[in-house]
Design an enzyme around this catalytic site. Sequence first.
Site, PDB file in Angstrom:
ATOM      1  N   HIS A 282       0.104  -2.814  -9.419  1.00  0.00           N
ATOM      2  CA  HIS A 282      -0.676  -2.193  -9.941  1.00  0.00           C
ATOM      3  C   HIS A 282      -1.372  -0.914  -8.229  1.00  0.00           C
ATOM      4  O   HIS A 282      -2.890  -0.603  -9.071  1.00  0.00           O
ATOM      5  CB  HIS A 282      -1.833  -2.689  -9.714  1.00  0.00           C
ATOM      6  CG  HIS A 282      -2.175  -3.197  -8.520  1.00  0.00           C
ATOM      7  ND1 HIS A 282      -3.587  -3.565  -8.542  1.00  0.00           N
ATOM      8  CD2 HIS A 282      -1.829  -4.881  -7.630  1.00  0.00           C
ATOM      9  CE1 HIS A 282      -4.071  -4.790  -7.278  1.00  0.00           C
ATOM     10  NE2 HIS A 282      -2.898  -5.033  -7.486  1.00  0.00           N
TER      11      HIS A 282
ATOM     12  N   CYS B 116     -18.614 -10.286   3.615  1.00  0.00           N
ATOM     13  CA  CYS B 116     -19.459 -11.418   3.292  1.00  0.00           C
ATOM     14  C   CYS B 116     -19.185 -13.067   3.175  1.00  0.00           C
ATOM     15  O   CYS B 116     -18.716 -13.376   2.094  1.00  0.00           O
ATOM     16  CB  CYS B 116     -20.848 -10.868   2.523  1.00  0.00           C
ATOM     17  SG  CYS B 116     -22.036 -11.815   2.740  1.00  0.00           S
TER      18      CYS B 116
ATOM     19  N   GLN C 112       1.068  -0.985  -0.217  1.00  0.00           N
ATOM     20  CA  GLN C 112       0.318   0.098  -0.163  1.00  0.00           C
ATOM     21  C   GLN C 112       0.896   1.403  -0.330  1.00  0.00           C
ATOM     22  O   GLN C 112       0.114   2.165  -0.306  1.00  0.00           O
ATOM     23  CB  GLN C 112      -0.822  -0.135   1.727  1.00  0.00           C
ATOM     24  CG  GLN C 112      -2.071  -1.174   1.198  1.00  0.00           C
ATOM     25  CD  GLN C 112      -2.731  -0.519   0.159  1.00  0.00           C
ATOM     26  OE1 GLN C 112      -3.418   0.509  -0.299  1.00  0.00           O
ATOM     27  NE2 GLN C 112      -4.027  -1.424  -0.731  1.00  0.00           N
TER      28      GLN C 112
END
Length: 391
Positions: free
Chosen positions: A209, A333, A187
């Site tokens: 990326h 989820c 990051q």
Amino acid sequence: MNKIYFDYAATTPVDPRVLDAMLPYFTESFGNPSSIHMFGQKAEAALETARETMARLLNCKPNEIIFTSCGSESDNLALRGVAHASRTQRNANGRDARHILISPVEHHAVSHTAEQLAHLFGFELEYLPVDEYGMVHPDDVATRIRPDTALVSIILANNEIGTINPIAEIGAVCQEQGVPLHTDAVQAGAHLRLDVQALKVDLMSIGAHKFYGPKGVGALYVREGIPIVPTQTGGGQEFGLRAGTSNIPYIVGMAAAFELAQREINGHPARLVSLRDRLIGQVLEEIGDAQLTGHPVQRLPNHASFVFKGVDGNALLAMLDVAGFACSSGSACKSGLPEPSEVLTMMGLPREWALGSLRMTLGKYTIPQEIELFLQFLPDAIQRARNAHSR
């Protein structure tokens, strides 16, 4: 309204200058760098030029740069490669290396790899404590390193909450104890100066990326002399540590993107801090039962993350997406049931807060008008999400 992208921590668009650097290596200079003819020689020259560029920017030697397919692969190679090598080397000397020390707020590429090493290969995994900001403190590392510690791995900048760890201080502790330190810096590449000597790390993972390069390519810095074995075998590419035909266009693209990111690091982050602080200040002022997650100061310049009490984070994300805002959440989820983020629960947040997480990460194409539009929309969206959650 045009779609507004606030998820630069997930991925970034490829910078047009990076794409221009990559294109010739798809069609014109397409050779395999392992071939001895002129096509292969041209590809090999591009490969080694990219390696030299990465080494110069990271302040290390070219032979300490291993090209991989992504940051996650770099993390896997670092943990598995060093853990197994340390065990083999120390066992040969009648000692043991079975202890792995990580933080509980690592990316899954680190935490799941460490867990597999413990469950399948007999290593002992220990989690360091973190404070309410998700930060690891050097004193805690010092007190938990043992004679049989094979590796310490601590994330440089957290992807979910933005907290920047004091890696240089932790690195000094590990150097004093003679234990290799790995950091996941995926990051951080677009926002922080990544000097491996200043950071005092022995291994560091990055992925292109995240700093406006292509997906599908990453790198692992491995300090010379650190014991490591390959986890992907085959040919002798990458000094025998990572088999597979080198992806020349992507490697060239990563080097170009990293050079641009590190060169422009004094411009974009300063602008992003202003936008980030505007976003954080307004959200905390206007929305009740809202809390910033991560360190208020020692955080990535583009990173704003919150929890909102009584909100379903996934429902909020869907609402924002329909309205044209691409954000993300710490919730995942699982089997149809929302579960709070492990990072947030490790920081001591109760479930009713941790389920309502929201992350906005800005980038070099973010403009002030987008922040203002978001701030106009968010309070009403939070209220509607709370009303729906309470039914």
